[in-house]
Design a protein around this motif. Structure first.
Motif, PDB file in Angstrom:
ATOM      1  N   ARG A 232       0.830  -1.208   0.000  1.00 42.28           N
ATOM      2  CA  ARG A 232       0.000   0.000   0.000  1.00 42.28           C
ATOM      3  C   ARG A 232       0.860   1.252   0.000  1.00 42.28           C
ATOM      4  O   ARG A 232       0.598   2.214  -0.733  1.00 42.28           O
ATOM      5  CB  ARG A 232      -0.942  -0.021   1.205  1.00 42.28           C
ATOM      6  N   SER A 234       3.957   1.524  -1.043  1.00 45.46           N
ATOM      7  CA  SER A 234       4.616   1.622  -2.349  1.00 45.46           C
ATOM      8  C   SER A 234       3.670   2.173  -3.412  1.00 45.46           C
ATOM      9  O   SER A 234       4.058   3.015  -4.237  1.00 45.46           O
ATOM     10  CB  SER A 234       5.129   0.243  -2.765  1.00 45.46           C
ATOM     11  N   MET A 235       2.406   1.736  -3.359  1.00 45.67           N
ATOM     12  CA  MET A 235       1.438   2.242  -4.323  1.00 45.67           C
ATOM     13  C   MET A 235       1.173   3.733  -4.118  1.00 45.67           C
ATOM     14  O   MET A 235       1.065   4.503  -5.081  1.00 45.67           O
ATOM     15  CB  MET A 235       0.134   1.440  -4.198  1.00 45.67           C
ATOM     16  N   GLU A 236       1.086   4.169  -2.868  1.00 38.52           N
ATOM     17  CA  GLU A 236       0.875   5.595  -2.592  1.00 38.52           C
ATOM     18  C   GLU A 236       2.057   6.430  -3.081  1.00 38.52           C
ATOM     19  O   GLU A 236       1.885   7.510  -3.661  1.00 38.52           O
ATOM     20  CB  GLU A 236       0.653   5.814  -1.090  1.00 38.52           C
ATOM     21  N   GLU A 237       3.263   5.949  -2.856  1.00 37.29           N
ATOM     22  CA  GLU A 237       4.438   6.686  -3.329  1.00 37.29           C
ATOM     23  C   GLU A 237       4.460   6.774  -4.856  1.00 37.29           C
ATOM     24  O   GLU A 237       4.775   7.833  -5.422  1.00 37.29           O
ATOM     25  CB  GLU A 237       5.709   5.997  -2.822  1.00 37.29           C
ATOM     26  N   GLU A 238       4.121   5.677  -5.492  1.00 38.86           N
ATOM     27  CA  GLU A 238       4.091   5.691  -6.963  1.00 38.86           C
ATOM     28  C   GLU A 238       3.025   6.649  -7.489  1.00 38.86           C
ATOM     29  O   GLU A 238       3.236   7.381  -8.457  1.00 38.86           O
ATOM     30  CB  GLU A 238       3.833   4.276  -7.475  1.00 38.86           C
ATOM     31  N   ARG A 239       1.858   6.674  -6.819  1.00 39.33           N
ATOM     32  CA  ARG A 239       0.795   7.580  -7.245  1.00 39.33           C
ATOM     33  C   ARG A 239       1.215   9.039  -7.056  1.00 39.33           C
ATOM     34  O   ARG A 239       0.979   9.889  -7.922  1.00 39.33           O
ATOM     35  CB  ARG A 239      -0.483   7.293  -6.450  1.00 39.33           C
ATOM     36  N   ARG A 241       4.291  10.161  -7.038  1.00 41.36           N
ATOM     37  CA  ARG A 241       5.321  10.468  -8.033  1.00 41.36           C
ATOM     38  C   ARG A 241       4.705  10.760  -9.400  1.00 41.36           C
ATOM     39  O   ARG A 241       5.107  11.697 -10.100  1.00 41.36           O
ATOM     40  CB  ARG A 241       6.284   9.299  -8.148  1.00 41.36           C
ATOM     41  N   GLN A 242       3.714   9.962  -9.775  1.00 45.18           N
ATOM     42  CA  GLN A 242       3.061  10.185 -11.056  1.00 45.18           C
ATOM     43  C   GLN A 242       2.318  11.517 -11.082  1.00 45.18           C
ATOM     44  O   GLN A 242       2.350  12.239 -12.095  1.00 45.18           O
ATOM     45  CB  GLN A 242       2.099   9.030 -11.356  1.00 45.18           C
ATOM     46  N   GLU A 243       1.648  11.873  -9.965  1.00 47.18           N
ATOM     47  CA  GLU A 243       0.954  13.156  -9.917  1.00 47.18           C
ATOM     48  C   GLU A 243       1.932  14.319 -10.018  1.00 47.18           C
ATOM     49  O   GLU A 243       1.678  15.310 -10.719  1.00 47.18           O
ATOM     50  CB  GLU A 243       0.142  13.256  -8.632  1.00 47.18           C
TER      51      GLU A 243
END
Length: 406
Positions: A232, A234-239, A241-243
């Motif tokens: 979870r 890792s997914m938040e960090e990736e989101r 970063r994409q934003e």
């Protein structure tokens, strides 16, 4: 969760070299064994798994029941293939290994992979099945590979003899493009008895079927909260970063658009200024050319009208300028003009000039290769002078008024 001790019987006979299962029978069997070992150890921390081989020189126990998954997976590497499978001896050795398990509370289960023909008859297999049932040992059979000499019927008879309250299972896997582990992942051999099914097995089965397991990232937080939390985060960090990347790209695009508008406005102003300057220069050139054309037209009209006064004035001006610079050139020009006009007065002036001996001597001295002191030149001058004097005297007499005033 069921607390179990499991022994897996591996078929490493010569039949495992066949390639009807990708990439080979033995490799497909090894992948399925590794997957089942992982599912068993993950379903309960106290579960134990052991591995033995049924072919070669004899039945050989590779690993006694243990919860160390690394040790279990390592034993599958470097196995030798050869000989014939001894199914009855393999099941009996597995039962003996389970009897000596450390935790007696663990339920006993044997998983047998059968990929080669069975040399035992049906009665011998039924006797082994009844003995397993008496000792409360469950049996799971994976039938793949050869289908001749009544192998399915023998295995069905063995299962019927050992089955107790539907705790034992058999799976027939025909050759095909699907991997052996992918087929087993949705069967009771892998998932358990229902209440004994593990979260790992359920997640793997859902993943193999291409569906969603019902949990985020396919992981049950109750079984592995640390993994679920890590996924979870890792997914938040990736989101995030994409934003951030999308926001930065939008800002750069807006800056480029503003810079392009400013550049286009300045370019338009420069082009307008250049057009104005070019227009003014073209107008000036047009006016200048018009003035020159007018002047040339007037001069042409004057020449065509042949105005004597203007022509004489121009010639006089040219001759006076030339006389100021070079008297000899002025004389030559005057002589040429006088010859063209054939004026008697100009001829008289010429006779006077020729009569002037000093002037003629100067002219001859200026000519290249002429010596004024040459006797022949002097005789020529004297004869010319003698001829010009009578003519001049005659003209003077003609021009003089008579006594009557006529």
């Amino acid at each position: 969760m069921v607390l179990e001790a499991t022994m897996i019987c591996v078929d490493n006979s010569e039949w495992m070299r066949n390639g009807d299962y990708s990439p080979s029978r033995f490799q497909a069997q090894a992948d399925a064994v590794n997957l089942i070992c992982g599912a068993k150890t993950q379903s309960n921390p106290e579960n134990t798994v052991g591995v033995l081989t049924m072919a070669g020189k004899g039945v050989r126990v590779l690993v006694t029941p243990t919860s160390d998954l690394g040790k279990i997976l390592a034993c599958m590497h470097g196995l030798e293939i050869g000989g014939d499978m001894n199914l009855a001896a393999g099941i009996q050795v597995a039962q003996l290994a389970l009897k000596h398990r450390q935790n007696k509370k663990q339920q006993q289960r044997i998983i047998v992979f059968v990929g080669s023909p069975i040399k035992h008859d049906k009665k011998a297999l039924e006797m082994i099945g009844r003995k397993l049932k008496k000792n409360s040992v469950a049996l799971d059979i994976v039938d793949f590979g050869e289908e001749d000499d009544g192998k399915p019927e023998k295995l069905e008879a063995l299962l019927a003899a050992v089955n107790n309250n539907d705790t034992s299972h058999i799976v027939h896997v025909p050759p095909g493009p699907s991997a052996l582990s992918d087929v087993l992942i949705s069967t009771p051999v892998f998932t358990g008895d229902g209440e004994g099914g593990s979260g790992f097995a359920a997640a793997a089965a859902a993943a193999a079927a291409g569906g969603v397991s019902g949990f985020d990232f396919g992981v049950d937080p109750n079984l592995d909260p640390e993994l679920a939390l890590a996924l979870r985060v890792s997914m938040e960090e990736e989101r995030a970063r994409q934003e951030a990347a999308a926001k930065k790209a939008a800002e750069e695009a807006s800056k480029q658009e503003k810079g392009g508008e400013q550049a286009s406005s300045s370019q338009d102003a420069t082009m307008t200024e250049r057009a104005t300057v070019a227009t003014s220069e073209a107008e000036n050139k047009t006016n200048d050319s018009a003035d020159d054309d007018n002047a040339l037209l007037q001069q042409a009209l004057a020449m065509s009208m042949d105005q004597p006064a203007s022509g004489h004035d121009a010639r006089d001006t040219d001759m006076s300028d030339a006389a100021g610079d070079d008297p000899e050139l002025a004389l030559a020009l005057q002589l040429s003009v006088q010859e063209g006009n054939k004026d008697p007065t100009s001829q008289t002036d010429m006779s006077k000039l020729l009569a002037d001996q000093n002037f003629v001597s100067n002219i001859l001295a200026s000519l290249p290769g002429v010596d004024p002191n040459d006797p022949s030149v002097k005789d020529l001058l004297a004869s010319m002078q003698s001829q010009s004097e009578p003519e001049q005297k005659k003209k003077d007499d003609d021009n003089a008024p008579n006594e009557d005033g006529k």
